[in-house]
Design an enzyme around this catalytic site. Structure first.
Site: not given
Ligand code: F6R
Length: 610
Positions: A2, A27, A75, A100-101, A483, A487, A490, A506, A605
């Protein structure tokens, strides 16, 4: 997570708020809204689902006016993506709130407020803030004291900005667990969840501390700490680039940020290494005294930053002779862990505001770690302010939600830290020289590596119709495989898993067929022959492979194996170099699939809620 912007001015603030929201959109981007208050007390609210542009179009149609205003890009946490759930939230057409939160006790607060006659028009936790403040206001309090009383009833995290229709000359803001920064102007003042939002209007900032409540008018900012006592907070002149929000001609921020890597890595190294190694006080004054006592390192981070930590463990143990654990912050903070003597706690974070990482740092302080260091990209962020030592990665603003340049600068920082800790722990002269020489070559090697882009564009076509993929690496390339997989999932939404290739037999070998592309990272190092055996295991089961390999690694491509040459580099920097082709692969696959590369679905973000 947010984004919040607010302003108290003489002029109409609507353009400032919308520009701020656009700069924060990375964000959170499922809905947005603005509330404007005119000096006459007229209160207007406009909200839209979708991107900030939808809101901007609606605002343009309404000719909205207001010299005090608050705005938010959301968000979703509590309540779906609907206009009714978008902020600002109102109480009794008088109080307007952005937040926010998460207000964790909102269910009981809501039940109480309903009993007292309040009607809820959204499914959000935020609406409880609006009604609670309203209840305090009608009991005769000022907006400031109403907010000070209200926050005492909230459990959880909030960065919140509140306006009262009956008092258009001010906003009151409160911070607990979710960052807020006040921007100081001339005869006008601002508030935002991130300084990025306010760079077009000011460079002078006050970062609020945990528990602070502040009253902001055009001419004045009054700050009170968690106990209600008036406090002065330092005014900081920001040196963040104003145009960091620009795509510089690239189609996406992510592509721009991938291509910035040679430059930002050069910046990260500048004045910090010379031909003899590290220069003085690279990790800050007093760091050498701390490092000379360090016997163990505990690294804490989330997501991509966690992968940087995993890579660092290989380096710290191999070159610096320092034992090292790495853990995901959300795990570390909820389990009992044993603190080794003389342990240095290292947090890694692009944003410096990740809720779990910050909570882990605070917990570590209670647990008695010897000292804390953060490797972070945002000056003035909570992790930077709360850690004993801070190393800034200098990657510049990272806007693409998928982290790229922040990661490679974090790795660069860790190679420098390896030198610093190695110096105190018997690192060999040969290793030290090899890291210094590799670091000097790094920016140019990154440039050389980016030149292989066109080959990767072709390759991406072959992934577009795939649903699953497997990434393999060994040693310090295993976190790079992780990583790469992160990517891809995402931004292209293709399921991607990463394995240390020694683990193949395995279990994951069972997944291999011609519908499951296997991506391998293969520098020419001491594990190459082992890796080649793993590649043969995949080939024998009909797997289709894409091998990013050092030319000298001598992989012979055929129908089942495509080999993509990666420039030869010195061993210590190989994880950084091999990251780039994987970033590019994800980018081009996402482009072909037509996803929203910079703002992938469901993500945001800077994850400031746990
Ligand atoms: C992935 C990504 C996230 C972040 C994670 C931690 O591309 O960006 O996984 O790495 O949310 O964020 P920071 O580094 O800001 O603590």
């Amino acid at each position: 997570m947010c984004g919040i912007v607010g302003a108290v001015a003489e002029r109409n603030v609507v353009e400032i708020l919308l520009e701020g929201l656009k700069r924060l959109e990375y964000r959170g981007y499922d809905s947005a809204g603005v509330a404007l208050l005119q000096a006459s007390g007229e209160l207007t609210r406009i909200r839209r689902t979708g991107k900030v542009q939808e809101l901007a179009d609606a605002v343009a149609q309404h000719d909205a006016l207001g010299s005090t205003g608050i705005a938010h890009t959301r968000w979703a946490t509590h309540g779906g993506v609907t206009e009714a759930n978008a902020h600002p939230h109102f109480s009794s057409e008088r109080v307007a709130v952005v937040h926010n939160g998460i207000i964790e006790n909102y269910v009981s607060l809501k039940a109480n407020l309903i009993e007292k006659g309040y009607t809820f028009t959204s499914d959000t936790d935020t609406e409880t803030i609006a009604h609670t403040v309203h209840e305090e206001l009608v009991s005769g309090k000022t907006l400031l004291s109403a907010v000070q009383s209200a926050v005492k009833t909230f459990h959880g995290a909030y960065g919140t900005v509140i306006m009262d229709k009956n008092d258009p000359s001010r906003v009151v803001v409160a911070r607990s667990g979710s960052p807020l920064v006040i921007g100081l102007g001339l005869g006008e003042n601002f508030i935002a969840s991130d300084q990025m939002a306010l760079l077009p209007v000011t460079r002078r900032f006050i970062f609020l501390e945990e528990g602070d409540v502040a009253e902001i008018t055009r001419r004045d900012v009054k700050i009170f700490d968690k106990d209600g006592a008036p406090v002065e907070r330092e005014v900081i002149e920001s040196n963040v680039e104003h145009d960091a929000g620009d795509k510089a001609g690239y189609r996406h921020y992510m592509l721009k940020e991938i291509h910035e890597q040679p430059t930002v890595v050069r910046n990260a190294l500048q004045h910090r290494i010379d031909d003899n190694g590290l220069t003085k006080d690279v990790f800050g004054e007093g760091a050498d005294a701390i490092f000379s006592k360090v016997k163990h390192v505990q690294i804490i981070a989330c997501g991509t930053s966690y992968h940087a930590g995993m890579t660092a463990r290989y380096w710290l143990e191999q070159y610096a002779n320092v034992s090292c654990n790495v853990e995901i912050a959300s795990e570390f903070r909820y389990r009992k862990s044993v603190v080794h003597p003389n342990s240095l706690l290292i947090t890694i974070s692009q944003s410096g505001e990740t809720a779990d990482t910050l909570a882990a740092l605070r917990l570590a302080k209670e647990l008695g770690y010897m000292s804390s260091l953060t490797i972070c990209n945002v000056p003035g962020s909570s992790l930077v302010r709360e850690s004993d030592l801070a190393f800034m990665t200098k990657a510049g603003a990272e806007i693409g939600v998928a982290s790229t340049k922040a990661f490679t600068t974090q790795l660069t920082a860790f190679l420098m830290l390896t030198l610093a800790l190695g110096k105190e722990n018997g690192m060999t002269e040969a290793d030290s020289k090899s890291i210094v020489s590799a670091l000097h070559s790094l920016p140019a090697k990154l440039e050389e590596t980016l030149a292989i882009t066109s080959g990767i564009e072709d390759l991406a076509e072959e992934f577009a119709d795939k649903h699953h993929s497997l990434f393999l690496g060994r040693g310090d390339q295993y976190p790079i495989a992780m990583e790469g997989a992160l990517k891809l999932k995402e931004i292209s939404y293709i399921h991607a898993e990463a394995y240390a290739s020694g683990e193949l037999k395995h279990g994951p070998l069972a997944l291999i067929d011609d519908e499951m592309p296997v991506i391998v990272v293969a520098p020419n190092n001491e594990l190459l022959e082992k890796l080649k055996s793993n590649v043969e295991e995949v080939r024998a089961r009909g797997g289709i492979m894409y091998v990013f390999a050092d030319k000298d690694a001598a992989f012979a491509g055929d129908d089942t194996m495509r080999v993509i040459d990666v420039p030869h580099c010195e061993a210590p920097i190989a994880p950084i170099i091999y990251t780039l082709p994987l970033q590019l692969l994800s980018y081009y696959v996402a482009l072909i699939k037509g996803t929203d590369v910079d703002q992938p679905r469901n993500l945001a973000k800077s994850v400031t809620v746990e």
